[in-house]
Design a protein around this motif. Sequence first.
Motif, PDB file in Angstrom:
ATOM      1  N   PRO A 140       0.816  -1.218   0.000  1.00  0.00           N
ATOM      2  CA  PRO A 140       0.000   0.000   0.000  1.00  0.00           C
ATOM      3  C   PRO A 140       0.849   1.267   0.000  1.00  0.00           C
ATOM      4  N   GLU A 143      -1.667   8.236   0.857  1.00  0.00           N
ATOM      5  CA  GLU A 143      -1.827   9.566   0.283  1.00  0.00           C
ATOM      6  C   GLU A 143      -2.952  10.263   1.032  1.00  0.00           C
ATOM      7  N   ILE A 146      -6.180   8.543   2.525  1.00  0.00           N
ATOM      8  CA  ILE A 146      -6.551   7.332   1.789  1.00  0.00           C
ATOM      9  C   ILE A 146      -5.316   6.461   1.607  1.00  0.00           C
ATOM     10  N   LYS A 148      -3.914   3.520  -0.613  1.00  0.00           N
ATOM     11  CA  LYS A 148      -4.168   2.883  -1.908  1.00  0.00           C
ATOM     12  C   LYS A 148      -3.405   1.569  -1.969  1.00  0.00           C
ATOM     13  N   THR A 163      -6.557  -0.706  -8.217  1.00  0.00           N
ATOM     14  CA  THR A 163      -6.096  -0.081  -6.982  1.00  0.00           C
ATOM     15  C   THR A 163      -7.311   0.071  -6.085  1.00  0.00           C
ATOM     16  N   ALA A 165      -9.016   1.529  -2.739  1.00  0.00           N
ATOM     17  CA  ALA A 165      -8.857   2.608  -1.763  1.00  0.00           C
ATOM     18  C   ALA A 165      -9.371   2.141  -0.407  1.00  0.00           C
ATOM     19  N   ALA A 180     -12.618   1.141  -5.800  1.00  0.00           N
ATOM     20  CA  ALA A 180     -11.522   0.563  -6.579  1.00  0.00           C
ATOM     21  C   ALA A 180     -11.477   1.263  -7.912  1.00  0.00           C
ATOM     22  N   THR A 181     -10.249   1.396  -8.430  1.00  0.00           N
ATOM     23  CA  THR A 181     -10.072   1.994  -9.747  1.00  0.00           C
ATOM     24  C   THR A 181      -9.183   1.080 -10.583  1.00  0.00           C
TER      25      THR A 181
END
Length: 182
Positions: A140, A143, A146, A148, A163, A165, A180-181
Motif C-alpha cells: 500500500p 496519500e 486514503i 491505496k 487499486t 482505496a 476501486a479503480t
Amino acid sequence: MTYPGPPPPPAPGYPHAPAPPPWSVPGPPPGPGLQTPFVAPPTDGTRRRRGLAIALILVTVFICCIGGVAGLGGLVVLGQRAFVDEARGVVTKYLTALQHGDSATAYSVMCKQLQGLETEAEYARGHGPSGVTSFSVGNPTIEENIIKVPVVLHYPRGDQSETVAVTQDGETGEFRVCGATD
C-alpha cells in the motif's frame, strides 16, 4: 622613661618580677620563617566523588534521552507498519469474500459512503461470485487520508490490475474498503 643604671628595686609588696608560666608558647623556629608541611591542605576525596557522581548522572540522562528518541522512532515505524498490514488485511478479506460469493462479508468491510449507495440486499443481488480464481495484494501507499492498495485479480481469461482505496472509519477506527479503480 629609662634609667641609666640597673633597674629600680621592686615596689613594696612585690618581692620580684613574675616568672613566665610553664605552659608558654615556644618561640619561632630558626630559619627563613614558618613553612607549612603541605602546599594545600589535604582533602578526603569529596571533589573527586562529586565529579564522578555528576559524570554518571549526565551519562544516565544522555542514555535515557537516546533511548527515548529511539523508542519514539520505533513507535512511528511500527505504527506505520500496522496501518499497512491492517489495510492489506481488509483488502484481502474483501477480495476473498468476493471470490467466494460472500457478499455479506464484502459489504461489511465497505466504507459507510459505499454502503449508503445501496443496501446489503441490493449489493448481494449485484455481486455474486466474481469469477476471480486468485488475487495478489501489493504494498500500500498512503496519500492524505486514503491508503491505496494495488491488487492483481487473476481471471480464467486473464489478469486485471486495480487499486483499492482504503480509509479509516472515524467512529470505530477500523479500516474499510472505499472503492476501486482500474
